[in-house]
Structure formats: C-alpha cells, structure tokens
Design a protein around this motif. Structure first.
Motif, short mmCIF file in Angstrom:
data_model
loop_
_atom_site.label_atom_id
_atom_site.label_comp_id
_atom_site.label_asym_id
_atom_site.label_seq_id
_atom_site.Cartn_x
_atom_site.Cartn_y
_atom_site.Cartn_z
N TRP A 188 38.98 -6.17 34.15
CA TRP A 188 40.25 -6.62 34.73
C TRP A 188 41.34 -5.59 34.41
O TRP A 188 41.49 -5.17 33.26
N LEU A 353 37.15 -10.78 24.84
CA LEU A 353 37.14 -11.21 26.24
C LEU A 353 36.81 -12.69 26.38
O LEU A 353 37.41 -13.40 27.19
N LEU A 354 35.87 -13.17 25.57
CA LEU A 354 35.49 -14.58 25.65
C LEU A 354 36.61 -15.50 25.15
O LEU A 354 36.83 -16.58 25.71
N GLN A 357 39.28 -15.65 27.77
CA GLN A 357 38.81 -16.46 28.90
C GLN A 357 39.14 -17.93 28.71
O GLN A 357 39.36 -18.67 29.69
N PHE A 362 44.18 -16.76 31.67
CA PHE A 362 43.11 -15.79 31.88
C PHE A 362 41.84 -16.42 32.45
O PHE A 362 40.86 -15.71 32.71
N SER A 363 41.83 -17.71 32.65
CA SER A 363 40.59 -18.42 32.99
C SER A 363 40.03 -18.06 34.37
O SER A 363 38.83 -18.22 34.60
N SER A 364 40.88 -17.60 35.27
CA SER A 364 40.41 -17.31 36.63
C SER A 364 40.10 -15.83 36.87
O SER A 364 39.81 -15.43 37.99
N GLY A 366 37.70 -13.98 35.31
CA GLY A 366 36.29 -13.63 35.19
C GLY A 366 35.98 -12.77 33.98
O GLY A 366 35.04 -11.96 34.01
N LEU A 367 36.75 -12.95 32.91
CA LEU A 367 36.50 -12.16 31.71
C LEU A 367 35.16 -12.50 31.07
O LEU A 367 34.56 -11.66 30.39
N ASP A 368 34.68 -13.73 31.30
CA ASP A 368 33.38 -14.10 30.74
C ASP A 368 32.25 -13.28 31.38
O ASP A 368 31.30 -12.88 30.70
N THR A 369 32.37 -13.02 32.67
CA THR A 369 31.37 -12.19 33.35
C THR A 369 31.39 -10.76 32.82
O THR A 369 30.34 -10.12 32.63
#
Length: 406
Positions: A188, A353-354, A357, A362-364, A366-369
C-alpha cells in the motif's frame, strides 16, 4: 641442356634458382649470389614486420586484459543496484575496491574470498589486514572510522559474492536460488519501509530483510546501510520531508515510552491515510517505518545512531518507537531469539501489517494479503536454508538460548 626463362621479377628469379639448384647442384649461375642476397633481405624484412605485428597484438591484448581487470574490479552502478538498492555506488566503497586492486599489484598476490560473508583468504588477506588496520588507526574521528569499517565490509562482501550469490535472494545462484518461488506484491503506497541494515548482515544468506524488497520492490522497501553516508542521507532527507510525526521505529526500546500500534494509530482520523490522485507532491503523508536489520548485539549501536540523528534534526525528543505484540517467526527454527519481543526483520514487518489491518482506517486496504506474501517468502527462505544445511551435513536446529532478556 636446361633452359631458364628470363624474368625481371624477383619471384621468378627465386623460383628459377630453386629449380636450377635442384636440377644442377654443381652449377653456379652468375646471378645466384645476387638472388640469395635479395631473398635474404626480403626474408629479414618479412621477419621484422611479422614480429612487430605480433608484439603489437600482444601489447594490445595485455592492455585490453589490464583494462578488463580494472573494469572487473570496479563496482558498476548496475551491479550495485542489483543487490537491492536504488542509491549511487558509495564513494568510499569504490575507493576501497580500488585500494584492494592496487594492493593486489603491489604484493603480487591475487584476491581470493571464501567462508561466511565472502571473507578474504590466503596471503593477500594477511597483507590487507595489516594495511586496513593501519588505515583505521590513523583515522582519529570516530565517524570516519565507522564509515571506513562499513565501506570495507560492504566492498569485500560484494567482491566475494560475485558470480556466487544470486543478487536478489542472496543465496548461491547455482544451487539454492529461490527467486522463482517468491510471489511479488504491491505494498500500500501509504506505507514505506526502511531496512536500516548493519554491514555484517549485508549479503548474509539467512538475512530476512531482503525479503521485503523481493516482495514489495526496492522503492517500497528501501535499503539503508549503517555507516554509509549516501544511504543515511537519502533516508533522513525523506524523514525531513515527511516530518517527525510520520516516522516510526520498530524497536523494543526499554529506555523510553513504547507505543503499541493501537495507541499510535488507533485515534487517527481515517482521512489522514486515504490515498488520492490529487495528492500534493510537496507534502509527504506516507508512514515511514524503520526496521533495524542486524544482530541484537549490533542493534543497540544502530538505534543510538538513529536517536542521535533524530535529535540533531528535530530537537531533544526521542525517535518514536512501536512495540508489536509478541509472536513467533518461522525463522525461530533456525535462529532462536533471546525473547519473544525480539524477532526477525521480515516477521516484524508482517506483525506490523497485521496489527494495522485490525484498525478501522486500514481494514479495507488489504494489508493482511500483503503480510501473507511476506510470510510466504519467509517460509520459502526457511525451506531453502534447511535444504542447504541438510545437503552440507549441517544441523537444521540451533541450540536454544537459556537466557530470556526482558
């Protein structure tokens, strides 16, 4: 009676004479001595021309070989950036490479490298060790000593790794290269990582910081080598542009107040992190995260250097630090850490990053991906290192440390 054709050309005379001598060896024609003298003169001239040409080619070949050796010793911009950086070749690194080449000629010994980190070997190592220690002692300023130390470490590692290590994954290119198994992913654009790396971790095979630019690219994960002025200047110029409030260091600093990700960003407005096409180019709203990439024994000095520079730029306040939730890294199987709040560089980036997320703003994104892509790369590295250890007959487990630093 043998008839000889008359000719004014020397070639005809030579041919006729040879025929005559073969047929009538006891005859001595009156032009024989003239012809032999003429032939010998032509042969002598041909001899000199031939060897002049040969020596000319030899001199050119030697000159070309020397030029190729000089070019081969130097570190080109293309080679330098292929190791994972976007900076110019550091001037002191280039100078040390040139000094090594001159020393090689002076002591009449070839440079050779081997062992961990591509260390110098043989007689050349003995001579170079004396020279670099004398140079280091002659530097009275501690800053110059650090710069010399860092540049020498990096120069030797680059020269010793040529043709042996893959320039992307830093593993032996012919046996263990894992690049084909790494999945790239875009980070991001509101986040930028700075890998503040110790020279002894540069080109280290089990280093995990390199995974960040393998996955996200060198512009999203910038390499900054400790003690290299050009690198540190680039990093701090970026920090000055963005401002202190957007710079964070992931380091368990016990001497100052630590903030969790929730405390640091939980109360921020969502609009502060929205990326728009009309973003003002003169105002950098990117969040800059410094990841100290070195052994824990070296990290303290690296963090102090960051703090000192922060105070010189922004005043007496300490550099803001973030503490992550404890978690185990896959690399703990090969590299046990002294405590759970100390993990490898790539795992620290994954944890950040997690945790980001989980926050609404930050939830939208895609930091988890993006975190999963780094985790996958970490698993690939662990498998590659394990396979290499098994092939070389080494243990795939490390002795667990008894101390638990808190």
């Amino acid at each position: 009676m043998l008839l000889m054709p008359l000719s004014s050309s020397s070639s005809s005379l030579v041919t006729t004479t040879r025929a005559f001598l073969c047929k009538c060896p006891h005859s001595k024609p009156k032009f024989q001595s003239w012809n032999r003298t003429h032939a010998n003169g032509a042969s002598t001239r041909h001899f000199h021309c031939f060897y002049q040409l040969q020596f000319s080619h030899m001199r050119e070949a030697v000159k070309e070989e020397e030029e190729e050796e000089e070019e081969g010793a130097a570190i080109s911009l293309e080679e330098w950036r292929a190791w994972g950086t976007t900076s110019p070749v550091p001037s002191m690194v280039s100078q040390i490479v040139n000094d090594l080449k001159l020393l090689e000629k002076h002591v009449d010994a070839r440079m050779s490298f081997g062992g961990n980190g591509g260390k110098l070997q043989g007689d050349f190592r003995v001579q170079e060790d004396k020279k670099h220690r004398a140079t280091y002692q002659a530097l009275g300023d501690s800053e110059k000593k650090l710069q010399f130390y860092s540049a020498r470490q990096i120069a030797c590692r680059v020269l010793g790794s040529r043709g042996y290590l893959c320039q992307k994954c830093w593993l032996p290119v012919e046996e263990d290269c894992m690049c084909s198994r790494i999945n790239s992913c875009s980070l991001w654009p509101g986040i930028k990582f700075w890998l503040y790396m110790h020279p002894k971790d540069f080109l280290r095979q089990n280093n995990t910081g390199k995974l960040l630019w393998q996955v996200f690219g060198v512009d999203a994960a910038n390499l900054c080598l400790f003690g290299i002025p050009e690198h540190e200047e680039i990093m701090w110029n970026a920090f000055k542009l963005t401002g202190k409030s957007k710079v964070w260091c992931l380091y368990p600093n016990k001497s100052s107040v630590l903030k969790s990700v929730q405390h640091a960003f939980g109360e921020e407005m969502v609009t502060n992190y929205e990326v728009t096409a009309a973003k003002d180019s003169e105002v950098d709203t990117t969040l800059h995260f410094i990841l100290i990439d070195g052994t824990w024994s070296n990290s303290a000095a690296m963090f102090r250097r960051l703090q000192d520079q922060a105070k010189s730029v922004w005043g007496d306040e300490d550099l803001a630090c973030i503490s992550l939730n404890p978690g185990a890294s896959a690399m703990h199987k090969l590299r046990p850490q002294p405590s759970w709040d100390r993990t490898c560089t790539a795992a620290a980036a994954v944890g950040l990053l997690l945790e980001l997320q989980l926050l609404p703003q930050f939830s939208s994104i895609g930091l988890d991906t993006q975190a999963e892509a780094v985790e996958h790369a970490l698993t690939v590295l662990l498998e590659a290192l394990t396979t290499r250890r098994v092939r070389m007959g080494r243990s795939i487990t490390r002795k667990v440390r008894q101390t638990n630093i808190r």
